[in-house]
Design an enzyme around this catalytic site. Structure first.
Site: not given
Ligand code: A3P
Length: 304
Positions: A50-53, A113, A135, A201
């Site tokens: 959930g890095t992006t979030w 990371h 997560r 997460y």
């Molecule tokens: P899923 O593949 O289970 O959907 P990272 O950002 O660390 O690469 O992780 C990606 C995961 O976070 C993906 O999970 C993605 O869909 C989910 N994700 C991205 N943006 C998000 C948000 N705003 N809220 C919740 N989950 C999110």
């Protein structure tokens, strides 16, 4: 290296796995040259946690006075969170280059990371704040498996879920072993809660408001009563929601400077997608490892 499982493009460095030579060079340059500042905020995760979030949430939170949420010019509406909070080893120092930080304003928002023990000494010795997001391993694995397939990551010779799962269970995943990564930061957060905040997460999903306020307090920028009355907490959460971010033009059709399409960071964004893939055998195998590794740590994962 296990021939037939992993190609020669994966490196084990200081006990964790790195997927590309350019990243390995990035890690080395980051360790050698980065000078942390006490005001730095560094977000750390294992990939697919959930890095992006987290990047979106922290960016919106820290910059909430400079970038209010009315209008169409908030940076999160036109840039992917990875461009706003860059990875140290995967972008700034990628390929061994030494970046120029002069355009960064304080506090610098950065991400990594790396496991705690591999962070540069200057980070470990500084008063910088570390925010760790983890997560549950089942959803992390499924997200990771999709990611490896989508990007056709060449360091794993297979796209079969069983084989990638076996590797994950042996500790072979990007920046893995997963458990060492999580445990390292978990312990640090207990030892030094003012410096390391440990988030999950699933907890943000369940109660985003409480977790965002926790974040704000940790970063010493708590919400004022006025802000709460005006709905700022809600605005940040709406801006950073999966629904909002994944539907933005920038995240649907544009790429990061590294060439990766922004859309790969948004798939389902749910807790429990593992149920669509995990067999009973897989659950048993991973649970057994997790139980052994996390025994006595006090850390419990939530799967639904
Ligand atoms: P899923 O593949 O289970 O959907 P990272 O950002 O660390 O690469 O992780 C990606 C995961 O976070 C993906 O999970 C993605 O869909 C989910 N994700 C991205 N943006 C998000 C948000 N705003 N809220 C919740 N989950 C999110």
């Amino acid at each position: 290296k296990e021939r037939g499982w992993i190609s020669s493009h994966i490196y084990n460095y200081q006990g964790f796995w790195i997927g590309r030579a350019t990243t390995l060079q990035g890690v080395l340059a980051f360790q050698q040259h980065f000078q942390a500042q006490d005001s730095d905020i560094i977000l750390v995760t294992t990939p697919k946690s959930g890095t992006t979030w987290l990047k979106a949430l922290v960016f919106a939170l820290v910059n909430r006075k400079e970038y209010p949420f009315s209008g169409q010019d908030h940076p999160l509406l036109v840039k992917n969170p990875h461009d706003l909070v860059p990875f140290l080893e995967l972008k700034l120092y990628l390929d061994g280059k030494v970046p120029d930080f002069s355009s960064f304003t304080s506090p610098r928002l950065l991400s990594s990371h790396l496991v705690y023990a591999s962070l540069p000494n200057s980070v470990q010795d500084s008063e910088s704040k570390l925010i760790y997001l983890c997560r549950n391993p089942r959803d992390t694995f499924i997200s990771f498996w999709h990611f490896t397939n989508t990007l056709r990551l060449h360091y794993i010779d297979t796209s079969s879920i069983e084989e990638v799962f076996d590797l994950f269970c042996k500790g072979v995943s990007l920046f893995g072993p997963f458990w060492d990564h999580v445990l390292d930061y978990w312990k640090k957060s207990l030892e030094n809660p003012k410096r390391v905040l440990f988030l999950m997460y699933e907890e943000i999903k369940e109660n985003p408001e409480i977790q965002l306020k926790r974040l704000a307090k940790f970063l010493e920028c708590p919400f004022s009563i006025d802000e709460e009355k005006c709905g700022v907490v809600d605005e940040i959460l709406k801006m950073c929601s999966f629904e909002n971010l994944s539907n933005l033009e920038v995240n649907k059709n544009e790429k990061l400077s590294t060439g990766v399409e922004n859309k790969v960071f948004f798939r389902r964004g749910e807790v429990g997608d593992w149920k669509n893939y995990f067999t009973t055998k897989m659950i048993e195998k991973l649970d057994h490892i997790i139980e052994q590794k996390f025994q006595g740590s006090g850390l419990r994962f939530r799967y639904i």
